[in-house]
Design an enzyme around this catalytic site. Sequence first.
Site, mmCIF file in Angstrom:
data_model
loop_
_atom_site.group_PDB
_atom_site.id
_atom_site.type_symbol
_atom_site.label_atom_id
_atom_site.label_comp_id
_atom_site.label_asym_id
_atom_site.label_seq_id
_atom_site.Cartn_x
_atom_site.Cartn_y
_atom_site.Cartn_z
ATOM 1 N N ASP A 1 31.322 45.499 16.111
ATOM 2 C CA ASP A 1 31.305 46.942 16.342
ATOM 3 C C ASP A 1 30.870 47.687 15.077
ATOM 4 O O ASP A 1 31.139 47.230 13.969
ATOM 5 C CB ASP A 1 32.723 47.373 16.757
ATOM 6 C CG ASP A 1 32.726 48.710 17.483
ATOM 7 O OD1 ASP A 1 31.638 49.260 17.740
ATOM 8 O OD2 ASP A 1 33.826 49.186 17.794
ATOM 9 N N GLY B 1 26.019 51.398 14.965
ATOM 10 C CA GLY B 1 25.546 52.784 15.007
ATOM 11 C C GLY B 1 26.086 53.593 13.836
ATOM 12 O O GLY B 1 25.339 54.324 13.169
ATOM 13 N N HIS C 1 21.411 47.992 14.706
ATOM 14 C CA HIS C 1 21.399 46.783 15.545
ATOM 15 C C HIS C 1 20.540 45.699 14.898
ATOM 16 O O HIS C 1 20.888 44.525 14.907
ATOM 17 C CB HIS C 1 20.886 47.098 16.952
ATOM 18 C CG HIS C 1 21.767 48.050 17.700
ATOM 19 N ND1 HIS C 1 23.134 47.897 17.766
ATOM 20 C CD2 HIS C 1 21.491 49.179 18.411
ATOM 21 C CE1 HIS C 1 23.648 48.874 18.490
ATOM 22 N NE2 HIS C 1 22.673 49.672 18.886
ATOM 23 N N LEU D 1 28.340 22.994 17.729
ATOM 24 C CA LEU D 1 28.943 24.335 17.828
ATOM 25 C C LEU D 1 28.389 24.979 19.091
ATOM 26 O O LEU D 1 27.177 24.953 19.318
ATOM 27 C CB LEU D 1 28.552 25.185 16.606
ATOM 28 C CG LEU D 1 28.762 26.693 16.734
ATOM 29 C CD1 LEU D 1 30.248 27.048 16.774
ATOM 30 C CD2 LEU D 1 28.110 27.447 15.571
ATOM 31 N N SER E 1 38.804 46.139 24.566
ATOM 32 C CA SER E 1 37.593 46.545 25.297
ATOM 33 C C SER E 1 37.141 45.545 26.366
ATOM 34 O O SER E 1 35.955 45.177 26.411
ATOM 35 C CB SER E 1 36.452 46.825 24.315
ATOM 36 O OG SER E 1 36.833 47.799 23.379
HETATM 37 C C1 FPP Z 1 28.225 47.631 18.487
HETATM 38 O O1 FPP Z 1 27.832 48.663 17.624
HETATM 39 C C2 FPP Z 1 27.150 46.720 18.743
HETATM 40 C C3 FPP Z 1 26.517 46.495 19.956
HETATM 41 C C4 FPP Z 1 26.814 47.176 21.215
HETATM 42 C C5 FPP Z 1 25.452 45.541 20.083
HETATM 43 C C6 FPP Z 1 25.733 44.244 19.414
HETATM 44 C C7 FPP Z 1 24.492 43.585 19.181
HETATM 45 C C8 FPP Z 1 24.115 43.010 18.014
HETATM 46 C C9 FPP Z 1 24.929 42.907 16.793
HETATM 47 C C10 FPP Z 1 22.811 42.423 17.872
HETATM 48 C C11 FPP Z 1 22.346 41.387 18.821
HETATM 49 C C12 FPP Z 1 23.148 40.192 19.011
HETATM 50 C C13 FPP Z 1 22.664 38.986 19.416
HETATM 51 C C14 FPP Z 1 23.614 37.956 19.826
HETATM 52 C C15 FPP Z 1 21.228 38.662 19.413
HETATM 53 P P1 FPP Z 1 27.810 50.136 18.196
HETATM 54 O O2 FPP Z 1 26.407 50.465 18.588
HETATM 55 O O3 FPP Z 1 28.818 50.265 19.282
HETATM 56 O O4 FPP Z 1 28.223 50.949 16.940
HETATM 57 P P2 FPP Z 1 29.013 52.341 16.929
HETATM 58 O O5 FPP Z 1 30.352 52.079 17.562
HETATM 59 O O6 FPP Z 1 29.118 52.644 15.468
HETATM 60 O O7 FPP Z 1 28.185 53.329 17.678
#
Ligand code: FPP
Length: 238
Positions: free
Chosen positions: A16, A19, A33, A127, A192
């Site tokens: 998390d 953003g 991301h 793994l 969540s």
């Molecule tokens: C949460 O940050 C992140 C996500 C919803 C996407 C997670 C994806 C990745 C880390 C990259 C791709 C992964 C793979 C396995 C290829 P957020 O956008 O909710 O951040 P915020 O809460 O600060 O808005």
Amino acid sequence: MVPEDKIPSHVAIIMDGNGRWAKARHLPRTQGHAEGVKRVEELILQAHHLGIKVLTLYAFSMENWNRPAEEVSMLMRLFIMVLSHRVKDLADQGIRLRFIGRRQGVPAEVLKAIDAAMDNTKHNSELTVNIAFNYGSRAEMVDAFKCVAQDLLDKKITVDEINETAITKYLYTAGQPEVDLLIRTSGEQRISNFLLWQLSYAEFYFTEKFWPEFNAAEFENALKVFATRQRRYGGVYA
Ligand code: FPP
């Protein structure tokens, strides 16, 4: 160093804060991301090196489709790109990729990349990395209950045979150890709708670091904290 006998078998991570990491740097969220993907790759290799058996990463929840269309489409492109370019390295190292979540509603090109990644790594066993994608834990349970009901109707099982071990076999994580350690980054402290059944006896580790900041040292720190925890499974201290 984390003592070898204290390395968890199964680590689950809610990645998390991509953003907020980007916002704090006046960058577009999508940049967060992209940086997050780098940590994913590093973490997988580190987990492999440490001898962790299963790593489950919450990449995209069923609720994440509600994000702005532009961000969703960037994330889909990112997943396809990572899967088509990076899986070979993982495959060569004995890492197996599995996807857990509902296929229904996932764009066809993403499904194609997911299927290829699973197929190319299916014989590996060092793994296992579960990518939770279009995942929701309650949906997983609904799917499991439906399969149990079908097996009852088909007389493959009896009511008396339904117990905790049997239910576990109907989950997306069938055959895998339950989660030992759950990590969530970015300061949020909630589950969540993630692995509700599998987290029953997990230890929780929350950090203020945003996901793009969760580097090897941060992971090692989480494992060190885990190593100090006394797990009682409802019993008493030894
Ligand atoms: C949460 O940050 C992140 C996500 C919803 C996407 C997670 C994806 C990745 C880390 C990259 C791709 C992964 C793979 C396995 C290829 P957020 O956008 O909710 O951040 P915020 O809460 O600060 O808005």
